[in-house]
Design an enzyme around this catalytic site. Sequence first.
Site, PDB file in Angstrom:
ATOM      1  N   GLU A   1      -8.380   2.970  -7.612  1.00 37.64           N
ATOM      2  CA  GLU A   1      -7.401   2.495  -7.430  1.00 37.64           C
ATOM      3  C   GLU A   1      -6.709   0.463  -7.846  1.00 37.64           C
ATOM      4  O   GLU A   1      -7.071  -0.034  -6.224  1.00 37.64           O
ATOM      5  CB  GLU A   1      -6.328   3.051  -6.344  1.00 37.64           C
TER       6      GLU A   1
ATOM      7  N   HIS B   1       1.018  -4.200 -10.470  1.00 38.95           N
ATOM      8  CA  HIS B   1      -0.348  -3.212 -11.424  1.00 38.95           C
ATOM      9  C   HIS B   1      -0.763  -3.895 -12.552  1.00 38.95           C
ATOM     10  O   HIS B   1      -1.824  -3.244 -13.093  1.00 38.95           O
ATOM     11  CB  HIS B   1       0.514  -1.925 -11.318  1.00 38.95           C
TER      12      HIS B   1
ATOM     13  N   LYS C   1       0.660   7.692   2.514  1.00 37.91           N
ATOM     14  CA  LYS C   1      -0.121   7.261   1.658  1.00 37.91           C
ATOM     15  C   LYS C   1      -0.820   5.769   1.465  1.00 37.91           C
ATOM     16  O   LYS C   1      -2.282   5.911   0.949  1.00 37.91           O
ATOM     17  CB  LYS C   1      -0.231   8.129   0.306  1.00 37.91           C
TER      18      LYS C   1
ATOM     19  N   ASP D   1     -16.128  10.640   7.380  1.00 36.18           N
ATOM     20  CA  ASP D   1     -15.141  11.445   6.881  1.00 36.18           C
ATOM     21  C   ASP D   1     -14.185  11.667   6.528  1.00 36.18           C
ATOM     22  O   ASP D   1     -13.255  11.247   7.715  1.00 36.18           O
ATOM     23  CB  ASP D   1     -15.819  12.692   7.757  1.00 36.18           C
TER      24      ASP D   1
HETATM   25  C1  MEV Z   1       0.322   3.684  -4.303  1.00 31.66           C
HETATM   26  O1  MEV Z   1      -0.428   4.722  -4.303  1.00 31.66           O
HETATM   27  C2  MEV Z   1       0.986   3.187  -2.353  1.00 31.66           C
HETATM   28  C3  MEV Z   1       2.241   3.629  -2.346  1.00 31.66           C
HETATM   29  O2  MEV Z   1       3.255   4.183  -3.275  1.00 31.66           O
HETATM   30  C4  MEV Z   1       3.245   3.615  -1.116  1.00 31.66           C
HETATM   31  C5  MEV Z   1       4.199   3.190  -1.024  1.00 31.66           C
HETATM   32  O3  MEV Z   1       5.493   3.613  -1.495  1.00 31.66           O
HETATM   33  O4  MEV Z   1       4.709   2.939   0.372  1.00 31.66           O
HETATM   34  C6  MEV Z   1       2.693   1.848  -3.199  1.00 31.66           C
END
Ligand code: MEV
Length: 422
Positions: free
Chosen positions: A82, A374, A260, A276
């Site tokens: 990413e 991005h 995430k 892992d």
């Molecule tokens: C994207 O890979 C991760 C985010 O969505 C994390 C977040 O929203 O805190 C930017």
Amino acid sequence: MRTSRIPGFYKLPIEERLRKVVEFASLHEDDIELLRKWGNLEPKIADIMIENVIGTMSYPLAVAVNFLINKRDYMVPMVIEEPSVVAAASHAAKLTRESGGIDAIATDSIMIGQVQVVKVHDPAYKRILVLEHRDQILEIANEKDPILVKLGGGAKDLEVKIIESPLGPMLVVYLLVDVKDAMGANAVNTMCEAIAPYIQELTGGRVYLRIVSNLADRRIVRARTKVKKDVLGGEEVVEGILYAWAFAAADPYRAATHNKGIMNGVVAVARATAQDCRALEAGAHAYAAKGGVYRPLSIWEKDENGDLVGSLEMPMPVGIVGGATKVHPVARVSLKILGVKTARELAEVMGAVGLAQNLAALKALATEGIQKGHMRLHARNLAIMAGAPRDLVDKIAESMIREGNISYARAKELVEEFTYKS
Ligand code: MEV
């Protein structure tokens, strides 16, 4: 006829397996050429790591910079597909540096193994009986790994719980093992299997599962950091980050994305060091939900001066000996880049990276949004793909951003325009 039923596929040499896949999927010559490129993982190593190997697949390996963790400088290897993750981690690490970086501390490497006993008539009585035989059980477990014991690790304690299940109560023995510098799943599984017959005999029940638990809540890393409000861009940015965190604390839909973001950093380092990743993900999310509601793994607050302070607590079952970490040559180099001496130190670095990654995401979300960054990277990638020479990549990317037309076609046109001009 096209079939995936191929007896003995695993026994075939790699080339033969590849031939079968080529036939099955009608692959072209260039696909085959591509799969024959082994990169930095030799066929003989890949072939012993997993079954049915036909090739390898490369991902970018990058290093995040600016990390000051426990007052020591680290370059952090990251493997991830990413865009923006590495840049974001480096950016956040820079923000934390001015106020001393990130402090992180990991607990001992205690992993949990579970032995499930069903059909026990008198579970409460047998629970006490098993606890009474703690020393004998630990001895049986430790006989399985004298090297670990010599290093000061091994099975240290056990707990016994009566768990209510849809099929009635079951007795579950929790074996607590200090696995030191290993990830430890193998050691724990071996010990669980070794103690099972004795436990079955003691309880008169029937043992089924004997396996490590991925809710590694005795193997925790805790990280904290402070960022001055001026370094962040002022009070409003601090406030935005606090609201972003509060949103995650109040809503599991947001908490999942918040976490995430933390895992973007954790998993990227995990990949670079061949950990892992599934165990880390399972542990993190189960830990986040431990209180019965899914929560963010980090907390952001404001201190008495109005500066931002963040903390994170999560399981971090990682190893620097054994498994893929030892076998994969790039993982070994990644560990050299990190310069970590113990699994605990690696866990501390990874906790710090998770916290920094989270900070970067919340800062971006609370201000310009994440798409701008991005898009900047995307525009650069398109410029490179369109054949822009090194010194023109940024210029072409900026032009596309200014025009609001970020596309391969426009990148191609601009490459021609700019190279013609220069
Ligand atoms: C994207 O890979 C991760 C985010 O969505 C994390 C977040 O929203 O805190 C930017």
